[in-house]
Design an enzyme around this catalytic site. Structure first.
Site, PDB file in Angstrom:
ATOM      1  N   ASP A 149      36.045 -73.204  37.165  1.00 40.34           N
ATOM      2  CA  ASP A 149      37.284 -72.720  36.546  1.00 40.34           C
ATOM      3  C   ASP A 149      38.436 -73.248  37.398  1.00 40.34           C
ATOM      4  OD1 ASP A 149      39.528 -71.311  35.790  1.00 40.34           O
ATOM      5  OD2 ASP A 149      38.656 -69.311  36.063  1.00 40.34           O
ATOM      6  N   TRP A 183      38.901 -63.428  39.375  1.00 42.48           N
ATOM      7  CA  TRP A 183      38.508 -64.227  38.203  1.00 42.48           C
ATOM      8  C   TRP A 183      37.044 -64.606  38.225  1.00 42.48           C
ATOM      9  CZ3 TRP A 183      41.272 -63.317  34.281  1.00 42.48           C
ATOM     10  CH2 TRP A 183      42.671 -63.178  34.379  1.00 42.48           C
ATOM     11  N   LYS A 191      48.768 -71.819  33.108  1.00 41.44           N
ATOM     12  CA  LYS A 191      49.096 -71.691  34.520  1.00 41.44           C
ATOM     13  C   LYS A 191      49.890 -72.917  34.969  1.00 41.44           C
ATOM     14  CE  LYS A 191      46.939 -67.911  34.270  1.00 41.44           C
ATOM     15  NZ  LYS A 191      45.598 -67.516  34.632  1.00 41.44           N
TER      16      LYS A 191
HETATM   17  C1  LIG Z   1      44.586 -66.725  34.079  1.00 41.26           C
HETATM   18  C2  LIG Z   1      43.228 -67.081  34.490  1.00 41.26           C
HETATM   19  C3  LIG Z   1      42.132 -66.834  33.629  1.00 41.26           C
HETATM   20  C4  LIG Z   1      42.231 -66.120  32.303  1.00 41.26           C
HETATM   21  O1  LIG Z   1      43.044 -66.742  31.382  1.00 41.26           O
HETATM   22  P1  LIG Z   1      43.445 -66.036  29.990  1.00 41.26           P
HETATM   23  O2  LIG Z   1      43.997 -67.160  29.186  1.00 41.26           O
HETATM   24  O3  LIG Z   1      44.443 -64.976  30.308  1.00 41.26           O
HETATM   25  O4  LIG Z   1      42.219 -65.458  29.403  1.00 41.26           O
HETATM   26  C5  LIG Z   1      40.887 -67.234  34.094  1.00 41.26           C
HETATM   27  N1  LIG Z   1      40.716 -67.825  35.284  1.00 41.26           N
HETATM   28  C6  LIG Z   1      41.750 -68.064  36.123  1.00 41.26           C
HETATM   29  C7  LIG Z   1      41.504 -68.715  37.441  1.00 41.26           C
HETATM   30  C8  LIG Z   1      43.035 -67.690  35.755  1.00 41.26           C
HETATM   31  O5  LIG Z   1      44.065 -67.936  36.587  1.00 41.26           O
END
Ligand SMILES: *Cc1c(COP(=O)(O)O)cnc(C)c1O
Length: 362
Positions: free
Chosen positions: A173, A103, A197
């Site tokens: 993030d 990511w 998540k």
């Molecule tokens: C799932 C995830 C993303 C991307 O999310 P989307 O909604 O699928 O674009 C980005 N960063 C992390 C750490 C993730 O787990």
């Protein structure tokens, strides 16, 4: 589990608390006497405004968000933030990224479209099984911000301590660890998390941004929707927001408060993860793939070291009612995501199943 539901170990979209789903179900036809579902409701109605306001207020309480930070509900999921962060935080200097897995790599590649990016540290040399030492990074003087992925969902690592930013802005993030433990918001300039998540339905990110980072002088090409200030100035209602996701997330915030808040969640999450890691550490068949000091409490990648055997385990667990244990397609192996909503019983049952599998396949 009620309703024939499975213990779902998906990395996202992932499990939501059962009591929250029940409450949502009970309100889906007629939300509290409004005569309609939240899905059908004007986002400008008093009823929805109070849903939005309450969600934000509860999130602020949960995380202890200081008054000089804005809370934004932004559509587009996590991936849009890979572009929105550089669009809003780059000021003609260097954006420093720490490369710790899938990511952060995506975030780096996206940021390069908008300006100068430097990878300040990386754990690529050992296939991202650890977090590099960031206590004394050499950062260029014109650093605009430092970016980390605080929990790498695919690689299963988490930061034990934040990087030493030497006074620069930290952007993180937190998608796959959002609300899994207490967080000192003041340590960051910006925190964002895709909600599918650890919180609610897919298609929305929550952005927590310090007020002084909001800008009127963004480059002309930046789309209106991608200016954080537009969202901040309009209480995330510049256009029609993802009303349904805001409503569902609000339910989860309230649930977490009722459960004792983030300190209680951290305690529970640590206990759940320990059950699984303790099993992996003594197993002769399975092993965790991350250096112990950097193991994620949310996403637990593991493997037998044999592709075919891994596939057999995935099939056997699925048949037994433990779903989505296949590792991400880019790294293989197995992965159990054990977010807030995964009950302890789910982890215990999975470990029992894996113990039995190991005994039968020795
Ligand atoms: C799932 C995830 C993303 C991307 O999310 P989307 O909604 O699928 O674009 C980005 N960063 C992390 C750490 C993730 O787990």
């Amino acid at each position: 589990m009620k309703y024939g539901r499975m213990f779902n170990f998906s990395a996202g979209p992932a499990m939501m608390p059962e009591s929250v789903l029940e409450e949502i179900a009970s309100e889906v036809m007629n939300y509290r006497g409004s005569g309609m579902s939240v899905m059908e409701m004007s986002h400008r109605s008093k009823v929805f405004e109070s849903i939005r306001d309450q969600a934000e207020a509860d999130l602020r309480t949960l995380m202890g968000i200081p008054d000089n930070y804005k809370v934004l509900f932004v559509q587009g999921g996590g991936t849009l933030q890979f572009a929105m962060v550089p669009m809003n935080l780059m000021k003609g200097g260097t954006a420093c990224y720490v490369e710790t897995g899938s990511w952060s790599k995506k975030a780096i590649n996206e940021a390069k479209k908008f300006g100068k990016v430097e990878v300040a540290a990386s754990s690529a040399d050992r296939n991202f099984c650890y977090i590099p030492d960031c206590s004394d990074l050499s950062l260029p003087e014109d650093t605009d911000y430092i970016y980390i992925c605080e929990n790498e969902t695919i690689n299963g690592t988490t930061w034990p301590t934040l990087p030493n930013t030497k006074g620069h802005i930290l952007a993180a993030d937190q998608s796959s660890m959002f609300l899994s433990r207490p967080c000192r918001v003041e340590d960051y300039g910006l925190i964002w998390g895709g909600v599918q998540k650890n919180v609610g339905p897919a298609g929305m990110s929550i952005v927590i941004v310090r007020e002084d980072l909001l800008r009127d002088d963004l480059p002309q090409y930046v789309p209106t929707y991608m200016n954080y200030k537009i969202h901040a100035d309009n209480d995330s209602m510049y256009n029609t927001p993802n009303c349904w996701a805001i409503y569902c997330c609000g339910k989860v915030f309230r649930y977490l408060l009722d459960q004792g808040g983030l300190t209680a969640m951290e305690q529970r999450n640590q206990e759940k993860a320990k059950i699984l890691y303790d099993f992996l550490d003594q197993s002769k068949m399975f092993h965790g793939t991350v250096d112990p000091a950097f193991r994620s409490v949310m996403n637990v990648p593991f493997s037998t070291g044999d592709k075919e055997l891994d596939a057999q385990v995935v099939a056997a667990t699925k048949a037994a009612g433990y779903d989505n244990l296949k590792g991400h397609r880019t790294v293989g192996g197995l992965r159990a995501s054990i977010y807030n909503a995964m009950p302890r019983e789910g982890v215990e049952a999975l470990v029992q199943f894996l113990e039995k599998f190991e005994a039968e396949h020795r």
